[in-house]
Design a protein around this motif. Structure first.
Motif, mmCIF file in Angstrom:
data_model
loop_
_atom_site.group_PDB
_atom_site.id
_atom_site.type_symbol
_atom_site.label_atom_id
_atom_site.label_comp_id
_atom_site.label_asym_id
_atom_site.label_seq_id
_atom_site.Cartn_x
_atom_site.Cartn_y
_atom_site.Cartn_z
ATOM 1 N N PHE A 142 46.571 36.447 29.370
ATOM 2 C CA PHE A 142 46.578 37.036 30.712
ATOM 3 C C PHE A 142 48.000 37.135 31.247
ATOM 4 C CE2 PHE A 142 46.712 36.333 35.319
ATOM 5 C CZ PHE A 142 45.977 37.412 35.771
ATOM 6 N N ARG A 143 48.759 36.061 31.120
ATOM 7 C CA ARG A 143 50.131 36.060 31.626
ATOM 8 C C ARG A 143 50.997 37.064 30.875
ATOM 9 N NH1 ARG A 143 49.699 30.484 30.613
ATOM 10 N NH2 ARG A 143 51.397 30.727 29.101
ATOM 11 N N LYS A 144 50.775 37.178 29.596
ATOM 12 C CA LYS A 144 51.613 38.054 28.763
ATOM 13 C C LYS A 144 51.241 39.523 28.900
ATOM 14 C CE LYS A 144 52.880 38.913 23.924
ATOM 15 N NZ LYS A 144 52.657 38.485 22.515
ATOM 16 N N GLU A 145 49.936 39.810 28.973
ATOM 17 C CA GLU A 145 49.481 41.194 28.894
ATOM 18 C C GLU A 145 48.882 41.728 30.193
ATOM 19 O OE1 GLU A 145 46.732 41.172 25.644
ATOM 20 O OE2 GLU A 145 48.262 40.632 24.154
ATOM 21 N N ARG A 146 47.884 41.044 30.712
ATOM 22 C CA ARG A 146 47.106 41.616 31.815
ATOM 23 C C ARG A 146 47.813 41.498 33.167
ATOM 24 N NH1 ARG A 146 44.278 45.204 29.989
ATOM 25 N NH2 ARG A 146 42.630 45.022 31.557
ATOM 26 N N GLU A 183 48.981 36.423 47.032
ATOM 27 C CA GLU A 183 48.994 35.040 47.508
ATOM 28 C C GLU A 183 48.200 34.124 46.583
ATOM 29 O OE1 GLU A 183 50.496 33.559 50.645
ATOM 30 O OE2 GLU A 183 51.686 35.182 49.774
ATOM 31 N N GLY A 184 47.055 34.613 46.120
ATOM 32 C CA GLY A 184 46.253 33.811 45.209
ATOM 33 C C GLY A 184 46.942 33.555 43.882
ATOM 34 N N LEU A 185 47.597 34.571 43.363
ATOM 35 C CA LEU A 185 48.328 34.416 42.103
ATOM 36 C C LEU A 185 49.523 33.476 42.257
ATOM 37 C CD1 LEU A 185 48.225 38.094 40.808
ATOM 38 C CD2 LEU A 185 47.194 36.111 39.677
ATOM 39 N N ARG A 186 50.175 33.524 43.400
ATOM 40 C CA ARG A 186 51.284 32.599 43.650
ATOM 41 C C ARG A 186 50.807 31.160 43.644
ATOM 42 N NH1 ARG A 186 53.934 36.044 48.674
ATOM 43 N NH2 ARG A 186 55.263 37.440 47.406
ATOM 44 N N TYR A 187 49.595 30.957 44.137
ATOM 45 C CA TYR A 187 49.022 29.609 44.103
ATOM 46 C C TYR A 187 48.612 29.216 42.691
ATOM 47 C CZ TYR A 187 45.628 25.867 44.609
ATOM 48 O OH TYR A 187 44.948 24.688 44.452
ATOM 49 N N ALA A 188 47.937 30.111 41.994
ATOM 50 C CA ALA A 188 47.378 29.774 40.684
ATOM 51 C C ALA A 188 48.433 29.731 39.583
ATOM 52 C CB ALA A 188 46.287 30.778 40.319
ATOM 53 N N PHE A 189 49.363 30.674 39.618
ATOM 54 C CA PHE A 189 50.367 30.795 38.558
ATOM 55 C C PHE A 189 51.770 30.896 39.168
ATOM 56 C CE2 PHE A 189 46.457 32.781 36.955
ATOM 57 C CZ PHE A 189 46.274 32.113 35.750
ATOM 58 N N PRO A 190 52.237 29.849 39.827
ATOM 59 C CA PRO A 190 53.530 29.946 40.522
ATOM 60 C C PRO A 190 54.702 30.291 39.603
ATOM 61 C CG PRO A 190 52.789 27.663 40.390
ATOM 62 C CD PRO A 190 51.635 28.505 39.984
ATOM 63 N N ALA A 192 54.598 31.818 36.520
ATOM 64 C CA ALA A 192 54.424 33.167 35.976
ATOM 65 C C ALA A 192 54.681 34.219 37.043
ATOM 66 C CB ALA A 192 53.017 33.325 35.399
ATOM 67 N N MET A 193 54.258 33.956 38.266
ATOM 68 C CA MET A 193 54.451 34.939 39.334
ATOM 69 C C MET A 193 55.906 35.035 39.765
ATOM 70 S SD MET A 193 52.050 36.921 40.245
ATOM 71 C CE MET A 193 52.392 37.419 41.921
ATOM 72 N N ALA A 194 56.624 33.922 39.709
ATOM 73 C CA ALA A 194 58.042 33.967 40.053
ATOM 74 C C ALA A 194 58.782 34.926 39.133
ATOM 75 C CB ALA A 194 58.645 32.572 39.961
#
Length: 244
Positions: A142-146, A183-190, A192-194
């Motif tokens: 998910f982090r790499k592709e989606r 906001e949800g992605l920043r919480y779940a994958f801080p 990866a989102m950075a």
């Protein structure tokens, strides 16, 4: 006579119901979050379950969230927002814009489903601990592709629209939904989102702009906005995130 908007969703999580709540909050329109009401006021989870079991006036929804307005009973987040958008002034009047907004919201729905499946890749009925190994593999892909694929698509869509809003010249329900996803992605994958947000400046700017809108800011600071948790769609499990 003003419409009475009754939103039905699980009372302890933001979940998919939050996309609808944000629309109501931005519009400044009163709504009843039925399952959060005391039972003696006709609320609670049981009131929601009765409609799921077919006690409503029309076709029973498959799952929450769903919205009741008089004899109208609508399920699915994107469908609810398609209905509410023109009534709350959160989508332009022309048909092309309304269809574009709905198309974008359906893509948000797909994205949210994939985000959820990073921590529950086998079955929603199983605990996270029962599928942790599979979740690690799913989250890595998910982090790499989606993640970059979806964010890149929305970044491009925002650029094509002019860069301030997804549809039209003012805020729409799509803008609000993308804010919630960011906001949800920043919480779940801080971590990866950075990294991902280095490539999505328009989405980052949009999310910041939505957060500072007066009604949204007031809602985010209120007790009505539930905190993120590991019982929700967006969950922070450090082992699923990228390394620092």
């Amino acid at each position: 006579m003003k419409a009475r908007y009754e939103l039905y969703y699980w009372p302890s999580i933001q979940g998919r119901g939050e996309f609808v709540r944000l629309a109501f909050e931005e519009a400044g329109v009163s709504y009843v979050d039925v399952a959060r009401l005391p039972v003696k006021q006709g609320g609670g989870v049981r009131a929601m379950m009765k409609l799921l079991e077919g006690a409503g006036p029309t076709l029973a929804p498959f799952a929450p969230p769903f919205l009741k307005v008089g004899d109208v009973l609508l399920g699915h987040t994107a469908n609810i927002l398609l209905y509410l958008g023109p009534r709350l002034g959160l989508v332009p009047d022309d048909e092309a814009s309304r269809l574009s907004a709905h198309q974008l919201q359906l893509s948000v729905t797909d994205f949210v489903a994939e985000i959820h499946d990073t921590h529950h890749p086998i079955a929603s009925s199983l605990y996270y601990e029962d599928q942790r190994s599979a979740a690690k593999k799913r989250a890595a892909l998910f982090r790499k592709e989606r993640l970059p694929k979806f964010l890149g698509y929305f970044e491009q869509a925002l650029a094509r629209s002019g860069g301030a809003h997804f549809v039209g010249a003012s805020i729409s329900y799509v803008d609000l939904s993308i804010f919630q996803v960011i906001e949800g992605l920043r919480y779940a994958f801080p971590n990866a989102m950075a990294r991902a947000e280095r490539h999505t400046p328009r989405l980052t700017e949009l999310a910041g702009a939505v957060a500072t809108r007066p009604r949204i800011a007031a809602y985010l600071a209120s007790r009505r906005r539930l905190p993120w948790s590991e019982e929700d769609i967006f969950r922070h499990y450090p082992e699923l995130d990228a390394k620092r």
